[in-house]
Design an enzyme around this catalytic site. Structure first.
Site, short mmCIF file in Angstrom:
data_model
loop_
_atom_site.label_atom_id
_atom_site.label_comp_id
_atom_site.label_asym_id
_atom_site.label_seq_id
_atom_site.Cartn_x
_atom_site.Cartn_y
_atom_site.Cartn_z
N LYS A 13 -3.42 3.05 -2.74
CA LYS A 13 -4.70 4.19 -3.52
C LYS A 13 -4.52 5.53 -2.52
O LYS A 13 -4.88 4.80 -1.25
CB LYS A 13 -5.87 3.81 -2.76
CG LYS A 13 -6.60 2.18 -4.03
CD LYS A 13 -7.66 1.34 -4.09
CE LYS A 13 -7.46 0.36 -4.54
NZ LYS A 13 -8.41 -0.13 -4.71
N ASP A 63 0.61 -0.80 0.00
CA ASP A 63 0.25 -0.17 0.33
C ASP A 63 0.92 1.27 -0.66
O ASP A 63 1.75 1.16 0.86
CB ASP A 63 -1.01 0.45 0.81
CG ASP A 63 -1.69 0.76 1.34
OD1 ASP A 63 -1.68 2.10 2.12
OD2 ASP A 63 -2.78 1.00 0.84
#
Length: 224
Positions: A62, A41
């Site tokens: 994201k 991530d």
């Protein structure tokens, strides 16, 4: 086979913790050290990724409005592979520890509720405010910076006291960690001091301010 044997061809979902690599579990560290490929991530720091020196790194992070890969693409990369889970330290626990606060506390907070306050683009924040406004609960609100004014209004309208203590923690467990304290009715104002890119956790509840009560009690004991 021993449950901790990391057989080839297996995908592990590893809890990366709040950010400090020392807050990874020992199992997570071993998994990273043996990994061939790491999908990570955007919030996973370099110090954590450094624990996987032999792995190929694939960013699938994201951020709000900025996705390196769609969820469908991420799913395609892992489809059909056996998956196991290695849990990590939740950011709420690390934030409470940094703020010398409690998440639950006898007489003040009997419950702890984890909430994600992030809505899809164009959608309103749809939460059960009545359930969240119960006075004997601590709320740990993830991704709540942009929704802070809505959180404030929703909780107060549902009956939560305006002077309920809040704690806002950013970059939890990292060297640039910061903690702000205040009242629920000032939550919308408090978050303005926080960068939009700073990972933010909001704690709401009487137990959040309990450290101050303990400090005052300790001072009275010492003065006796």
């Amino acid at each position: 086979m021993h449950r901790d044997a990391f057989e080839p061809g297996t995908v592990w979902l590893v809890g990366a913790g709040p950010g400090d690599p020392d807050l990874l579990t020992r199992k997570a560290e071993r998994l990273l050290g043996q990994a061939d490929i790491v999908f990570h991530d955007a919030l996973v720091g370099k110090a954590v990724l450094a624990l996987a020196p032999h792995a190929d790194m694939v960013s699938v992070g994201k951020r709000s409005g900025r996705h390196s890969k769609s969820q469908d693409d991420i799913n395609d990369l892992m489809l059909g592979v056996p998956v196991r889970i290695c849990p990590g330290v939740t950011t709420a626990s690390a934030a409470a520890a940094s703020g010398l606060a409690s998440l639950t506390l006898r007489g003040l907070a009997r419950k702890l509720t984890f909430v994600t306050a992030h809505a899809r683009a164009g959608e309103t924040l749809d939460l059960d405010w009545t359930a969240l406004a119960q006075p004997d609960a601590t709320l740990a609100i993830y991704m709540g910076r942009s929704a802070a004014p809505d959180i404030m209004r929703g909780l107060i309208t549902a009956g939560r006291a305006p002077d309920t203590p809040v704690m806002i923690a950013t970059n939890v467990s990292l060297p640039n960690e910061s903690v702000l304290r205040g009242r629920l009715d000032a939550l919308g104002f408090l978050v303005r001091a926080i960068s939009e890119d700073a990972p933010t956790l909001i704690l709401v509840g009487e137990a959040v301010a309990a450290h101050g009560l303990k400090s005052r009690q300790a001072q009275r004991v010492r003065s006796c």
